[in-house]
Enzyme design. Sequence first.
Site, short mmCIF file in Angstrom:
data_model
loop_
_atom_site.label_atom_id
_atom_site.label_comp_id
_atom_site.label_asym_id
_atom_site.label_seq_id
_atom_site.Cartn_x
_atom_site.Cartn_y
_atom_site.Cartn_z
N GLY A 277 -4.91 -51.01 -4.56
CA GLY A 277 -5.06 -52.61 -4.51
C GLY A 277 -5.09 -52.72 -2.81
N ASN A 279 -4.46 -55.31 0.72
CA ASN A 279 -3.37 -55.77 1.51
C ASN A 279 -2.68 -56.86 1.02
OD1 ASN A 279 -5.30 -54.64 4.07
ND2 ASN A 279 -3.26 -53.71 3.85
N GLY A 280 -1.39 -56.98 0.53
CA GLY A 280 -0.67 -58.14 -0.18
C GLY A 280 -0.53 -58.03 -1.53
N SER A 281 -1.21 -56.85 -2.13
CA SER A 281 -1.10 -56.95 -3.72
C SER A 281 0.26 -56.41 -4.36
CB SER A 281 -2.50 -56.07 -4.08
OG SER A 281 -2.12 -54.56 -3.61
N GLY A 282 1.14 -56.00 -3.63
CA GLY A 282 2.46 -55.55 -4.13
C GLY A 282 2.47 -54.29 -4.15
N LYS A 283 1.92 -53.51 -3.63
CA LYS A 283 1.76 -52.00 -3.55
C LYS A 283 3.08 -51.46 -3.26
CE LYS A 283 -2.00 -50.57 -1.32
NZ LYS A 283 -2.36 -52.24 -0.74
N SER A 284 3.52 -51.83 -1.94
CA SER A 284 4.55 -51.09 -1.28
C SER A 284 5.98 -51.71 -1.99
CB SER A 284 4.81 -51.63 0.29
OG SER A 284 3.53 -51.07 0.87
N GLU A 393 0.65 -45.39 1.31
CA GLU A 393 -0.66 -45.88 2.32
C GLU A 393 -0.53 -44.51 3.32
OE1 GLU A 393 -2.72 -47.74 2.12
OE2 GLU A 393 -2.22 -49.49 1.15
#
Length: 728
Positions: A277, A279-284, A393
Amino acid sequence: MSDQSATPRPGTPDRPAGDPKGAALRPIELATGAVLGGVTVGLVTVGSVVPFAAALQLVAAVPMGLLAHRYRFRTLLTASISAALVTFVAAGLTAATAMVATATIGGIVGSVKRRRGGLIAVTGLSIIAGIAWGAFSIGFLLTFSATRNLIFDNIRNSATGLADLTSRQSRLEPLGRGVLNLAEVVLDWWWVYIGGTVAVGTVVTAVVSWFVLGSVLDRLTWLPGTDRLDAPADDRPIAPLPVTMQAAGYRYPGAPDPALTDIDLRVEVGEFVAIVGHNGSGKSTLTRLLAGLPPSSGTVDRPGSAGLGHLGGTALVLQRPESQTLGVLVADDVVWGLPTELAAEVQIDDLLHEVGLDGMGTRETATLSGGQQQRLAVAAALARRPALLIADEATSMIDPDGRRELVALLAGLPKRHRMAVVLVTHHEADAAAADRVVHLAAGRMVGRLPAWPKPARTRRRRPMGDPILELRGVRHTYNRGTPWEAPALHGVDLSVRRGEALLVVGGNGSGKSTLAWIMAGLIAPSIGRCELAGKPVSKQIGRVELAFQHSRLQLQRHTVGEEIADWGGEGTGSGTVGKALDAVGLDRSLTTRSIEELSGGQAKRVVLAAIVAAHPQVVVLDEPLAGLDPEGRADIVDLLARLRDSGLTLIVISHDIEDVSAICDRTVHLRAGRIPETEAARVPVPEPEDDTAPIPTLRPAGPAHHPAPGTAWRLRGDAHGIDHGGAR
């Protein structure tokens, strides 16, 4: 059994949610205590041993006050004891005592601030502390009679000397006798005077610090003090797999919208799962739920606890490899933090062989490239025999070759160990080897991500000028002349023209960041010269600005507007700040936005806006696309094209050739600390005896040792097979 599915219970300021009052120190408390304690040790030690630097001991109360303001008393106590012991070793008993006194004042003010108390609370606590310090002073002097007698002799000698001076004037003679009498009274009742003086001094210092230090702590309340991986205690046996999410979601405290919504996911032993996804998609956030953070909605089920960081539990490899490296040597780092009995069982050589670091156990971690540091982080994770390894990441900061090698390594782990691997990435290519790919967009699972834009190649709108930045024979060796010296650059020649956009390409460990720091004047080359308009860059700090690879490290102010104004210097008003934001495509409403609320792409743009406000002649950008998804990369490339067209000289140092080359006028390659394209045209420089890296050498085509003008020179011996003939 199910993990907590309700919204986590909010914690009090001094006790985070799920943290029992008597629980051991949490990782965030240990890490912050170590850092702030170390800062205090440095300030107190320098203030004790360096003349005219005693004022630093007043500043030293700030980090201890911040520690007391954010965390439990046991955190402050642990940090204070450790810092006092280190200070004693470094500077002796007096400095160690000053360290404890500093921690006392900082602890009183910080604790009262944390509990929202006032001056009355500070006064009460300082009276108690004053009595304790006074009693300690009396007990110390009673125990160490030699020290007591030395102090008494100093008092007598000072009083006698003053009496001798005043006896020469009849009018002052009574004053001298009064001083002698007072000294005798003080010595007779020394325990009252010394104990009382120490107690009163403690109270006065605490009250004054309440107004001074307290205001500093109020201004630092915006600094982050929580661990986003912090989770309530889970007393179940460690068993993170299989893990099943059903309609799981998460909303950060104070956030208007959830970061994740309705996530359905199951991870089994033996799987390699990729989560893709932008940046900012909620991956972390998803990795945090996998690592044990309870969801705000829905459920996360696993047989036992996630066991983050524990043997047989969950291991996490993060984006920045250098932030995970703790040991001085590679072998030390593999077992760092493990109990002695467990560390002795780890087959370090076998682990290093498995991750591609065979034979590097005795290497210093500081000499590793970014890709090697990520491999080391994987080895350290494997030393804990995890059932679930999450790589968040982990490939974003390394070059393409290193990225492919790391993905291959991660893909092979579930085949050799009883474990699962979850790779979080924004590179679709990284997901090719995965058993399953989960796509995230705006916090939700989607079928497939839309195609991302590619940077468009743009034409130059204005001609370039004369050379402005010149590097000639630049060599640099870190820790030069010591057993730890590490050569980084080996004779770089480079000329940059005014208004040019130059791309310097190189893999991890090629010397790119060292070259960037030298061109910005932040370090001077060991040999050679780097000049801006004919003068050393190191004597013109600020004329060449450097944008760091990790933009957040450059942002030191509270808000975006304050940061840009600070770079612009005195007299920078809101109009200049607004124009700088316009130049980088950011809305002026961000002026009041906290730095902590910025995304990775926004942080990079704010740094560029601050650079625009500073009006440099040259801008050096170290890996400006690192950590960004393809959409963010395209945006930054378009921004750099606009800055180039405005007449700014850009030097982009990167390993992302495909994206950045679209707007650059020229590309040079940095290999093992050299630029082969320019080496062929310069006079050969004798190599130092200890330089053992693969070195291209210049040799004349003919047999003469001193060729006549016009003799052709040939570049040979390069590890990449370069053979440039005919260069003069």
